[in-house]
Design a protein around this motif. Sequence first.
Motif, PDB file in Angstrom:
ATOM      1  N   LYS A  75       0.903  -0.995  -0.107  1.00  0.00           N
ATOM      2  CA  LYS A  75      -0.132   0.651  -0.034  1.00  0.00           C
ATOM      3  C   LYS A  75       1.067   0.864  -0.359  1.00  0.00           C
ATOM      4  O   LYS A  75       2.420   1.130   0.392  1.00  0.00           O
ATOM      5  CB  LYS A  75      -0.591   0.050   0.841  1.00  0.00           C
ATOM      6  N   PRO A  76      -0.122   2.734  -0.476  1.00  0.00           N
ATOM      7  CA  PRO A  76       1.131   3.580  -0.340  1.00  0.00           C
ATOM      8  C   PRO A  76       0.898   3.993   1.087  1.00  0.00           C
ATOM      9  O   PRO A  76       0.716   3.861   2.434  1.00  0.00           O
ATOM     10  CB  PRO A  76      -0.439   5.017  -0.597  1.00  0.00           C
ATOM     11  N   VAL A  77       2.243   4.691   1.359  1.00  0.00           N
ATOM     12  CA  VAL A  77       2.789   5.108   3.023  1.00  0.00           C
ATOM     13  C   VAL A  77       1.706   5.407   3.906  1.00  0.00           C
ATOM     14  O   VAL A  77       1.498   5.337   5.337  1.00  0.00           O
ATOM     15  CB  VAL A  77       3.890   6.411   2.731  1.00  0.00           C
ATOM     16  N   ALA A  78       0.805   6.717   3.276  1.00  0.00           N
ATOM     17  CA  ALA A  78      -0.501   6.780   3.718  1.00  0.00           C
ATOM     18  C   ALA A  78      -1.266   6.221   4.500  1.00  0.00           C
ATOM     19  O   ALA A  78      -2.088   6.063   5.495  1.00  0.00           O
ATOM     20  CB  ALA A  78      -1.480   7.850   3.444  1.00  0.00           C
ATOM     21  N   GLU A  79      -1.540   4.915   3.648  1.00  0.00           N
ATOM     22  CA  GLU A  79      -2.681   4.000   4.520  1.00  0.00           C
ATOM     23  C   GLU A  79      -1.931   3.288   4.521  1.00  0.00           C
ATOM     24  O   GLU A  79      -2.579   2.522   5.790  1.00  0.00           O
ATOM     25  CB  GLU A  79      -2.842   3.228   3.096  1.00  0.00           C
ATOM     26  N   ARG A  80      -0.784   3.133   5.038  1.00  0.00           N
ATOM     27  CA  ARG A  80       0.328   2.053   5.990  1.00  0.00           C
ATOM     28  C   ARG A  80      -0.184   3.048   7.746  1.00  0.00           C
ATOM     29  O   ARG A  80      -0.441   2.051   8.386  1.00  0.00           O
ATOM     30  CB  ARG A  80       1.746   1.828   5.645  1.00  0.00           C
ATOM     31  N   PHE A  81       0.148   4.184   7.308  1.00  0.00           N
ATOM     32  CA  PHE A  81      -0.140   4.458   9.149  1.00  0.00           C
ATOM     33  C   PHE A  81      -1.411   4.669   8.968  1.00  0.00           C
ATOM     34  O   PHE A  81      -1.958   3.628   9.976  1.00  0.00           O
ATOM     35  CB  PHE A  81       0.102   6.115   8.600  1.00  0.00           C
TER      36      PHE A  81
ATOM     37  N   TYR B 213       5.921  -4.492   8.446  1.00  0.00           N
ATOM     38  CA  TYR B 213       6.721  -3.118   9.223  1.00  0.00           C
ATOM     39  C   TYR B 213       7.515  -1.840   8.378  1.00  0.00           C
ATOM     40  O   TYR B 213       7.682  -1.416   9.077  1.00  0.00           O
ATOM     41  CB  TYR B 213       8.059  -3.127  10.558  1.00  0.00           C
ATOM     42  N   TRP B 214       7.332  -2.653   6.867  1.00  0.00           N
ATOM     43  CA  TRP B 214       7.961  -1.168   6.068  1.00  0.00           C
ATOM     44  C   TRP B 214       6.847  -0.429   6.310  1.00  0.00           C
ATOM     45  O   TRP B 214       5.982  -0.381   5.918  1.00  0.00           O
ATOM     46  CB  TRP B 214       8.028  -2.026   4.850  1.00  0.00           C
ATOM     47  N   ARG B 215       8.043   0.682   6.193  1.00  0.00           N
ATOM     48  CA  ARG B 215       7.409   2.120   5.767  1.00  0.00           C
ATOM     49  C   ARG B 215       7.710   2.667   4.768  1.00  0.00           C
ATOM     50  O   ARG B 215       7.812   2.061   3.733  1.00  0.00           O
ATOM     51  CB  ARG B 215       7.838   3.215   6.727  1.00  0.00           C
ATOM     52  N   PHE B 216       9.046   3.146   4.673  1.00  0.00           N
ATOM     53  CA  PHE B 216       9.311   3.875   3.105  1.00  0.00           C
ATOM     54  C   PHE B 216       9.958   2.857   2.890  1.00  0.00           C
ATOM     55  O   PHE B 216      11.121   2.034   3.758  1.00  0.00           O
ATOM     56  CB  PHE B 216      10.414   5.144   4.034  1.00  0.00           C
ATOM     57  N   THR B 269      11.735   3.953   9.283  1.00  0.00           N
ATOM     58  CA  THR B 269      12.610   2.500   8.877  1.00  0.00           C
ATOM     59  C   THR B 269      11.125   1.445   8.786  1.00  0.00           C
ATOM     60  O   THR B 269      10.613   0.892   8.294  1.00  0.00           O
ATOM     61  CB  THR B 269      13.765   1.952   8.994  1.00  0.00           C
ATOM     62  N   PHE B 270      10.372   2.031  10.335  1.00  0.00           N
ATOM     63  CA  PHE B 270       9.368   1.059  10.527  1.00  0.00           C
ATOM     64  C   PHE B 270       7.762   2.035  10.842  1.00  0.00           C
ATOM     65  O   PHE B 270       7.755   2.379  11.662  1.00  0.00           O
ATOM     66  CB  PHE B 270      10.067   0.372  12.255  1.00  0.00           C
ATOM     67  N   ASN B 271       6.667   0.711  10.757  1.00  0.00           N
ATOM     68  CA  ASN B 271       5.603   1.024  10.492  1.00  0.00           C
ATOM     69  C   ASN B 271       5.554   0.781  11.743  1.00  0.00           C
ATOM     70  O   ASN B 271       4.956  -0.478  11.629  1.00  0.00           O
ATOM     71  CB  ASN B 271       5.022   0.469   9.436  1.00  0.00           C
ATOM     72  N   LEU B 272       5.425   1.104  13.139  1.00  0.00           N
ATOM     73  CA  LEU B 272       5.136   1.317  14.094  1.00  0.00           C
ATOM     74  C   LEU B 272       3.566   2.511  15.032  1.00  0.00           C
ATOM     75  O   LEU B 272       3.986   2.576  15.824  1.00  0.00           O
ATOM     76  CB  LEU B 272       6.810   1.421  15.303  1.00  0.00           C
ATOM     77  N   GLY B 273       3.210   2.643  13.963  1.00  0.00           N
ATOM     78  CA  GLY B 273       1.737   3.477  14.797  1.00  0.00           C
ATOM     79  C   GLY B 273       2.730   5.161  15.031  1.00  0.00           C
ATOM     80  O   GLY B 273       3.868   5.539  14.125  1.00  0.00           O
ATOM     81  N   VAL B 274       2.204   6.014  16.063  1.00  0.00           N
ATOM     82  CA  VAL B 274       2.661   6.446  16.141  1.00  0.00           C
ATOM     83  C   VAL B 274       3.303   6.636  17.639  1.00  0.00           C
ATOM     84  O   VAL B 274       4.002   7.151  18.001  1.00  0.00           O
ATOM     85  CB  VAL B 274       1.761   7.574  16.696  1.00  0.00           C
TER      86      VAL B 274
END
Lengths: 166, 301
Positions: A75-81, B213-216, B269-274
């Motif tokens: 998914k796009p980055v914003a949706e990942r959030f 967990y991937w973000r950018f 690096t990691f998609n861990l919410g806020v």
Amino acid sequence: MVGYFAIASIQVLPDGRLKEGMLGYVEPVISAFGLRQRWNLFAPDLIRVNQYSTCLITFADGSLMLYEWPRLEKKPVAERFADQKVRRFVTEFLARPRYKDYWPGIAQFFVAARENPGQKGGKVSKVEFIFNFAPVPGFENYTSREALTDAYRRDTVFVYDVRDGR
Amino acid sequence: MDGKRRVADYWIKFWFEPVSAYPLAAFRVGFGLVMMANLLGQYLPHYLSFYGDGAMVSADAIYAHRWLNLPVFDLLFFLPSDSHSQLGFLYATIFLNLLFILGLGTRLSTPLLFLFLLSLHNHCPIILHAGDNYSRLVLLFLSLSGGACGRVLSIDRMLSKNKEQSALIEPVAMRMIQLQFCFIYLINWLYKICGPIWLEGSAVYYATRLTQYWRFDYPASLDNALASRLLTWSTLVVEAALVFLLWIPRTRNLMIIIGISFHLFLDLTFNLGVFEWFFIVTFLLFVDGSFYEKVFRNKEI
């Protein structure tokens, strides 16, 4: 202050009889004030498997519908959030066998969601939870992120038969 | 005797000697903004999938399996389970958080926000991440501070007839948050040094391979075994240093910069919410009060 950190320390002890025994005494205080805590993210070890979950719904006429839970990496980055709570629910709750007591209830949710007179294929007859997984190669076989496999193996971990209700 | 007295004096000074109200107030604003991002950006989009009549996991199932039918604090149980009422509760929480950020009625809005958040957490604990747990504990400490977090940088201050009221507070809540913050680093570090992957230097490799967990995109220059080892070991060093060196005046500012950079890197690096952002704003508590005094001098807020 001392009491608070004593309770916090009990909660972060490694799992075992000592922790279980002590938690018995302080659990009412933890629940009452919301003091629950656990701080071993990514430690001491990490899961070494990538996974995504699907749900296969079988209708009365034999037709199938596959529902795939959001895969955040696609998914796009914003949706990942925005999908963070769903990720938490699917990968750290739904896909964990220790929470299997919840699976029949979640299967009933899928049955109810397809419960409408205009539904093609008729009523739902079966719901299957399928977890798809691909082990992460060991560090000795260092694999870049781009080279990770897209081939996942499937594992049907739960089948809910609507007629039996289980 | 002298040794005991010195320890007792230090204990009293640490917990009760008045300090500038600005670090705690700046933290309140930063923490509230991160909380707002959590409520609007992560709770709201999927709220009705987890709360109310249409929830994937019913509240009854959670009550039976998670709470083992023991009493827990949950205001949502007193509301009808239709989507309007349940959604209304989330909007009320968002409104309370807005009051908290603005510092309006802080003495009341802070404990109310804590109770509303506690209800959201207890009603559906299966979607909580570490940042949620941290935010709940922080709000408990702030609730017990008697409105100290709204003493300055607040509408309460602007509306106050007593403008001469001291901008000093008893630091109990602030100290509890600071200690909790360092406690988390300490525990996480202890667990890490018990894990072979952290000692051999492969932990960052494994963590950055987990697609969930991937973000950018991960910088290609860091995607190799040597960088993975160095990042793993430097994580251990930074976390251990943060536990102790934030308390030493000579090293504090350096550790604040290192700590913020560390969490920014993790967040990219990691998609861990806020989670990382809750930690980043906590460094505001360690910034010296005199810095804020200079910035906000002569502004009656």
